[in-house]
Design a protein around this motif. Structure first.
Motif, PDB file in Angstrom:
ATOM      1  N   GLU A 169       5.141  -0.032 -10.879  1.00 38.52           N
ATOM      2  CA  GLU A 169       6.300  -0.173 -11.750  1.00 38.52           C
ATOM      3  C   GLU A 169       7.464   0.664 -11.219  1.00 38.52           C
ATOM      4  O   GLU A 169       7.318   1.462 -10.299  1.00 38.52           O
ATOM      5  CB  GLU A 169       5.925   0.249 -13.169  1.00 38.52           C
ATOM      6  CG  GLU A 169       4.874  -0.670 -13.789  1.00 38.52           C
ATOM      7  CD  GLU A 169       4.513  -0.265 -15.196  1.00 38.52           C
ATOM      8  OE1 GLU A 169       4.720  -1.079 -16.113  1.00 38.52           O
ATOM      9  OE2 GLU A 169       4.008   0.872 -15.377  1.00 38.52           O
ATOM     10  N   ALA A 170       8.622   0.489 -11.839  1.00 37.47           N
ATOM     11  CA  ALA A 170       9.845   1.136 -11.357  1.00 37.47           C
ATOM     12  C   ALA A 170       9.741   2.660 -11.349  1.00 37.47           C
ATOM     13  O   ALA A 170      10.331   3.328 -10.496  1.00 37.47           O
ATOM     14  CB  ALA A 170      11.034   0.697 -12.202  1.00 37.47           C
ATOM     15  N   ALA A 214      11.938  -7.028 -12.620  1.00 36.46           N
ATOM     16  CA  ALA A 214      12.898  -5.926 -12.689  1.00 36.46           C
ATOM     17  C   ALA A 214      13.064  -5.408 -14.108  1.00 36.46           C
ATOM     18  O   ALA A 214      13.378  -4.232 -14.315  1.00 36.46           O
ATOM     19  CB  ALA A 214      14.241  -6.388 -12.134  1.00 36.46           C
ATOM     20  N   GLY A 216      10.682  -5.031 -16.158  1.00 38.16           N
ATOM     21  CA  GLY A 216       9.445  -4.358 -16.545  1.00 38.16           C
ATOM     22  C   GLY A 216       8.329  -5.262 -16.982  1.00 38.16           C
ATOM     23  O   GLY A 216       7.195  -4.805 -17.167  1.00 38.16           O
ATOM     24  N   LEU A 287      11.022  -7.030  -9.375  1.00 37.27           N
ATOM     25  CA  LEU A 287      11.273  -5.628  -9.052  1.00 37.27           C
ATOM     26  C   LEU A 287      11.353  -5.424  -7.552  1.00 37.27           C
ATOM     27  O   LEU A 287      12.011  -4.534  -7.062  1.00 37.27           O
ATOM     28  CB  LEU A 287      10.160  -4.750  -9.648  1.00 37.27           C
ATOM     29  CG  LEU A 287      10.286  -3.241  -9.402  1.00 37.27           C
ATOM     30  CD1 LEU A 287      11.577  -2.706  -9.989  1.00 37.27           C
ATOM     31  CD2 LEU A 287       9.076  -2.510  -9.985  1.00 37.27           C
TER      32      LEU A 287
END
Length: 296
Positions: A169-170, A214, A216, A287
């Protein structure tokens, strides 16, 4: 997203673990053919590299390298003609044979690495569930491999859950999908704390691969689901995307989503060539992935 899925290729030998090259071509493993293959629009599918054994996923590295999860040579009851050590392999450049760079971490020999992804920190994260056998499961591990070639065990999941597809994840959190439990879970690589995100819908969802948008959201393929379950970051359910027959894994390329499809369940010792590669256009912005390099 109103576009119909586009079938890009068929006749594949258990397609899994797609990765998008910098030139736009799409690589993926064909486990039954013991190779990484590459698809190019207008040219179709060709061999990218021979891996031996049973490659399960691939990810793009730096300097033209590609890294592969090598399960040793299994898909259900099928066994490869040339079995190899369960390991992480590297393909230095297109056309070169895959080489083993790591087959154990902290004294733990791999059972059968399944999926892998580079984190934004340059480290390689991968699942190691071994062979799919729910009635006699092997230990389930999550590992981290640093750029200098050193590694560490992040978690042993007990009882075994068959951690399958993995993504980052980011914020650097590690997320994965579990085939035995149908769960999607998250690990903080700093604290090693594990939290449950959700259980996928259906009676016995066999979760496989995943990709992160992007915004999530998590896009999760289930081999018995006929498509992709989309889950919000907090675990609430978003939507179902119907695509393919036996979805195995997916990867974003901008706002497009490529998905590999086994086509036929792995319930025979004979290889099947019913696999497919699909494209969903303008899904949502992905992402993206980070490249990395592992010394060996």
């Amino acid at each position: 997203m109103n576009n119909e899925p586009e079938l890009l290729a068929e006749g594949l030998g258990w397609a899994e673990g797609p990765a998008v090259l910098s030139d736009g071509r799409v690589c993926f493993v064909e486990t039954y053919r013991s190779q990484v293959s590459v698809w190019e629009r207008g040219k179709g599918v060709s061999r990218y590299s021979y891996t031996a054994g049973g490659p399960n996923s691939c990810v793009v590295g730096t300097a033209g390298a590609m890294y592969v999860c090598q399960n040793g040579g299994t898909t259900g009851p099928w066994r490869a003609d040339e079995m190899v050590t369960p390991s992480i392999q590297v393909i230095e450049k297109e056309g070169s044979k895959a080489q083993i760079i790591c087959s154990e971490i902290e004294g733990i020999k791999f059972n059968g690495p399944n999926d892998l992804v580079f984190g934004k920190n340059g480290k390689l994260y991968f699942t190691d569930p071994g062979t799919y056998r729910p009635n006699d499961p092997q230990p389930s591990y999550l590992f981290e491999l640093s750029s200098d070639g050193s590694g560490r065990l992040l978690a042993e999941l007990s009882p075994p859950t068959f951690p399958n597809g993995i993504a980052i994840e980011a914020d650097g959190s590690v997320v994965w999908a579990e085939s035995y439990t149908g769960m999607v879970r998250r690990l903080n690589p700093e604290t090693l704390q594990i939290t449950d995100i959700c259980k996928l819908p259906g009676e016995k969802p066999v979760a496989d691969g995943m990709a992160v948008a992007a915004d999530g959201r998590l896009f999760v393929t289930t081999v018995n689901g006929g498509g992709i379950d989309v889950v919000n970051k907090d675990g609430s359910y978003d939507q179902f995307l119907k695509i393919g027959i036996i979805p195995t894994n997916c990867v974003f390329s901008g706002s497009d989503l490529y998905m590999t499809d086994a086509g036929v369940l792995a319930d025979s010792s004979d290889p099947s060539l019913g696999g497919q590669l699909w494209l969903l256009r303008d899904v949502t912005e992905g992402l993206g992935t980070w490249p990395g390099l592992i010394s060996h």
